[in-house]
Design an enzyme around this catalytic site. Sequence first.
Site, PDB file in Angstrom:
ATOM      1  N   ASP A  21      -8.149   3.411   0.841  1.00 27.25           N
ATOM      2  CA  ASP A  21      -8.197   4.357   1.956  1.00 27.25           C
ATOM      3  C   ASP A  21      -8.291   5.750   1.334  1.00 27.25           C
ATOM      4  O   ASP A  21      -7.286   6.388   1.025  1.00 27.25           O
ATOM      5  CB  ASP A  21      -6.937   4.215   2.810  1.00 27.25           C
ATOM      6  N   GLU A 114       4.592   8.157   1.111  1.00 31.15           N
ATOM      7  CA  GLU A 114       3.626   7.730   2.114  1.00 31.15           C
ATOM      8  C   GLU A 114       4.380   6.758   3.003  1.00 31.15           C
ATOM      9  O   GLU A 114       4.400   5.554   2.762  1.00 31.15           O
ATOM     10  CB  GLU A 114       2.412   7.074   1.445  1.00 31.15           C
ATOM     11  N   GLU A 123       7.176   0.349  11.890  1.00 34.24           N
ATOM     12  CA  GLU A 123       7.486  -0.134  10.541  1.00 34.24           C
ATOM     13  C   GLU A 123       7.420   0.999   9.510  1.00 34.24           C
ATOM     14  O   GLU A 123       7.089   0.783   8.346  1.00 34.24           O
ATOM     15  CB  GLU A 123       6.552  -1.280  10.126  1.00 34.24           C
ATOM     16  N   HIS A 263      -6.769   3.220   7.144  1.00 32.60           N
ATOM     17  CA  HIS A 263      -6.213   1.874   7.353  1.00 32.60           C
ATOM     18  C   HIS A 263      -5.219   1.849   8.513  1.00 32.60           C
ATOM     19  O   HIS A 263      -4.856   0.780   8.994  1.00 32.60           O
ATOM     20  CB  HIS A 263      -5.561   1.357   6.068  1.00 32.60           C
TER      21      HIS A 263
END
Length: 323
Positions: A21, A114, A123, A263
Amino acid sequence: MRTASRVFVVVAGIHEEMLKDTVRTRSYMNSILHNSHMFKGKIVLDIGCGTSILSLFAAKAGAAHVYGIECSGIADQAKVIVEENGYSDKVTIIQGKVEEVELPVKEVDIIISEWMGYFLLYESMLDTVIYARDKWLKPDGIVLPDRCTLSMTAIEDGQYRADKIDFWDNVYGFNMRVIKELAMTEPLVDTVEPQQVCADNCVLQTFDIHKMKKDDATFSAPFKIKCTRNEYVHALVGFFDVYFNACHKPISFSTGPTARNTHWKQTVFYLEDTLTVCEGEVITGTLSCKPNVKNPRDLDITLEYNFEGKHCEAHRTQEYRMR
């Protein structure tokens, strides 16, 4: 193939997708390497370091030392990656949960992570970043990224809705609407084509990662979405933008449907009603989001929307769960 091998192939695939990505990875790379003056001689903490790519960027930028914390088994491979790239003296990989490990230092100058999930918060590791920030970051320290916004727009998506949702109304002559009801409660994570967008963007919530508290991830936000053309609205779409404002020259990227694909894609909330909208008409409402009680990584989302237009009217509240 043995189970352990299959599991690792899946894990490797996840990290491959993230590394490939380029919107994501190059934004982090540029925020670090283009700001080496911020990293030179600093102690850096990388939360959820995965393959250690951000840790390596920080070390390359001149950090005095980087500590990468990773809970999963990929930490073993990260250690090898660090060694084989010649950064063992600058990068230390620690396997474990952030809430349970101890660092060899009392404070860090910079936290990089990240942490974002689908719809920003699904999540995600935001609560873990906040925990680490409060425990280890110096008072004048930096968190990267330091700001995120969560936004919403409206789309036309009649073909998908007919194929995947309304399909259950009549399956070879049988009523299977009970499955349709289930499908409607689960937001779809998928790529929305730019031409489907038929409204302006509306920012739902802004998150200041340097100051926010864990409870701020539970929110209720009003929205007002202005339609940009005559269209049929089948769904509202959520996405987020990420900002590295502490950099000398601020860097940002978007996961919106009109930006380059990532993504994270977008999150689609299908509506019970099909709204026949005209250019300039407005969809209003409130979106509420909170962690699920039984599984805090899941999200319970309530969407209340109201529309009064020339050709139709709708007032409804729908419940969704991201799991």
